[in-house]
Design a protein around this motif. Sequence first.
Motif, PDB file in Angstrom:
ATOM      1  N   LEU A   1       6.334  24.844 -91.462  1.00  0.00           N
ATOM      2  CA  LEU A   1       6.021  24.801 -90.032  1.00  0.00           C
ATOM      3  C   LEU A   1       6.271  23.432 -89.413  1.00  0.00           C
ATOM      4  O   LEU A   1       7.032  23.324 -88.443  1.00  0.00           O
ATOM      5  CB  LEU A   1       4.581  25.259 -89.797  1.00  0.00           C
ATOM      6  CG  LEU A   1       4.253  26.686 -90.244  1.00  0.00           C
ATOM      7  CD1 LEU A   1       2.779  26.991 -90.017  1.00  0.00           C
ATOM      8  CD2 LEU A   1       5.119  27.685 -89.485  1.00  0.00           C
ATOM      9  N   PRO A   2       5.651  22.339 -89.937  1.00  0.00           N
ATOM     10  CA  PRO A   2       5.941  21.035 -89.335  1.00  0.00           C
ATOM     11  C   PRO A   2       7.385  20.605 -89.524  1.00  0.00           C
ATOM     12  O   PRO A   2       7.948  19.908 -88.671  1.00  0.00           O
ATOM     13  CB  PRO A   2       4.976  20.075 -90.057  1.00  0.00           C
ATOM     14  CG  PRO A   2       4.611  20.758 -91.318  1.00  0.00           C
ATOM     15  CD  PRO A   2       4.652  22.229 -91.016  1.00  0.00           C
TER      16      PRO A   2
ATOM     17  N   SER B   1      13.794  21.094 -85.179  1.00  0.00           N
ATOM     18  CA  SER B   1      14.149  21.585 -83.850  1.00  0.00           C
ATOM     19  C   SER B   1      14.023  20.493 -82.794  1.00  0.00           C
ATOM     20  O   SER B   1      14.925  20.295 -81.974  1.00  0.00           O
ATOM     21  CB  SER B   1      13.250  22.772 -83.497  1.00  0.00           C
ATOM     22  OG  SER B   1      13.488  23.207 -82.179  1.00  0.00           O
ATOM     23  N   LYS B   2      12.917  19.773 -82.817  1.00  0.00           N
ATOM     24  CA  LYS B   2      12.638  18.760 -81.796  1.00  0.00           C
ATOM     25  C   LYS B   2      13.696  17.664 -81.798  1.00  0.00           C
ATOM     26  O   LYS B   2      14.209  17.268 -80.734  1.00  0.00           O
ATOM     27  CB  LYS B   2      11.259  18.157 -82.060  1.00  0.00           C
ATOM     28  CG  LYS B   2      10.713  17.301 -80.944  1.00  0.00           C
ATOM     29  CD  LYS B   2      10.124  18.135 -79.850  1.00  0.00           C
ATOM     30  CE  LYS B   2       9.442  17.275 -78.796  1.00  0.00           C
ATOM     31  NZ  LYS B   2       8.941  18.082 -77.666  1.00  0.00           N
TER      32      LYS B   2
ATOM     33  N   TYR C   1       4.804  14.173 -86.105  1.00  0.00           N
ATOM     34  CA  TYR C   1       5.101  14.919 -87.323  1.00  0.00           C
ATOM     35  C   TYR C   1       4.153  14.513 -88.452  1.00  0.00           C
ATOM     36  O   TYR C   1       3.606  15.368 -89.168  1.00  0.00           O
ATOM     37  CB  TYR C   1       6.550  14.659 -87.723  1.00  0.00           C
ATOM     38  CG  TYR C   1       6.956  15.204 -89.067  1.00  0.00           C
ATOM     39  CD1 TYR C   1       7.021  16.576 -89.292  1.00  0.00           C
ATOM     40  CD2 TYR C   1       7.308  14.345 -90.104  1.00  0.00           C
ATOM     41  CE1 TYR C   1       7.418  17.084 -90.520  1.00  0.00           C
ATOM     42  CE2 TYR C   1       7.708  14.839 -91.328  1.00  0.00           C
ATOM     43  CZ  TYR C   1       7.760  16.211 -91.532  1.00  0.00           C
ATOM     44  OH  TYR C   1       8.149  16.701 -92.762  1.00  0.00           O
TER      45      TYR C   1
ATOM     46  N   ARG D   1      15.325  28.685 -79.293  1.00  0.00           N
ATOM     47  CA  ARG D   1      14.642  29.059 -80.528  1.00  0.00           C
ATOM     48  C   ARG D   1      15.476  30.034 -81.351  1.00  0.00           C
ATOM     49  O   ARG D   1      15.471  29.976 -82.591  1.00  0.00           O
ATOM     50  CB  ARG D   1      13.280  29.669 -80.214  1.00  0.00           C
ATOM     51  CG  ARG D   1      12.403  29.867 -81.460  1.00  0.00           C
ATOM     52  CD  ARG D   1      11.042  30.456 -81.128  1.00  0.00           C
ATOM     53  NE  ARG D   1      10.241  29.497 -80.384  1.00  0.00           N
ATOM     54  CZ  ARG D   1       9.837  29.673 -79.137  1.00  0.00           C
ATOM     55  NH1 ARG D   1      10.174  30.771 -78.479  1.00  0.00           N
ATOM     56  NH2 ARG D   1       9.101  28.775 -78.519  1.00  0.00           N
TER      57      ARG D   1
ATOM     58  N   TRP E   1       9.370  22.251 -86.807  1.00  0.00           N
ATOM     59  CA  TRP E   1       9.095  21.569 -85.530  1.00  0.00           C
ATOM     60  C   TRP E   1       9.909  20.281 -85.440  1.00  0.00           C
ATOM     61  O   TRP E   1      10.529  19.997 -84.409  1.00  0.00           O
ATOM     62  CB  TRP E   1       7.603  21.260 -85.419  1.00  0.00           C
ATOM     63  CG  TRP E   1       7.238  20.549 -84.161  1.00  0.00           C
ATOM     64  CD1 TRP E   1       6.936  21.108 -82.946  1.00  0.00           C
ATOM     65  CD2 TRP E   1       7.143  19.123 -83.963  1.00  0.00           C
ATOM     66  NE1 TRP E   1       6.658  20.136 -82.017  1.00  0.00           N
ATOM     67  CE2 TRP E   1       6.779  18.910 -82.611  1.00  0.00           C
ATOM     68  CE3 TRP E   1       7.320  18.023 -84.799  1.00  0.00           C
ATOM     69  CZ2 TRP E   1       6.599  17.636 -82.072  1.00  0.00           C
ATOM     70  CZ3 TRP E   1       7.153  16.757 -84.268  1.00  0.00           C
ATOM     71  CH2 TRP E   1       6.794  16.569 -82.928  1.00  0.00           C
TER      72      TRP E   1
END
Length: 247
Positions: free
Chosen positions: A172-173, A179-180, A149, A208, A176
């Motif tokens: 965006l990051p 979610s991750k 990250y 998703r 990520w």
Amino acid sequence: MPSNIQEQFTQTKHYFILAKKDFFTPYLLSLTFLPLFFAFIFWSVILYAFGSDWYAMLYHHLHWDLNLSITWLMWIQSSLDYIIKATIFVFLAFCFLVFSLLLTLIICSFLAPFVVNFVRNKHYPNCTLEGNTNLISSLLSLLGIYLLYLLFLVFLLPLYFVPFIGSFVILLPNFWLFSKTLVADVGEGIFEKNQLKQVKLEQKGKIRSVTLPLYGLSLIPILGFFAPVFALTTLAHLFLNLKDNKS
């Protein structure tokens, strides 16, 4: 709307309805206010101790006095001061957002087993939990995710200061990471490691379709404070349902 997308939308709505009913139970509400309490204490101390000092210190070091004596050129100095102040504000807001997200996700990693067990016992009593993770492996896994990250943040750093674009790029990051980590927190408590990899590969669209609206909820002021436990509950329903259907 294609049938596959419509099916995913219907299932996502179903999981959200189930999670909403569970969320307002006394047990999950108590888990919800736990991260809120720690986050409030942490940021209250930080902002009280350093908030105004950080801004003043950064402005002092970045301020560039052009020493313009001609009146009609003073607009250059004013514009430069505005750019510096705006940059500092964006930077501090960026740091606040990043560290708030990290703190919330760290707390959620400890709450996930309690949420998963609650949802499983209430809705899927015949579903066996095959997750076999310990605290050390979970922390090492989280550390690896956080390092990636940080690499994303550094890679995208020049875009954060582009007007309008920067506000969206930072999402965006953060998505990520959101979610991750939450998928790992919930999924590793339900599936064996190799099974989880297979589920994430085969059910990528379903996962998703759930994580995107959950991330959107986390960005809404006030609601964002309650989103983490609600997200854990929704993902618990998703994964337990997938596992129950496979059995």
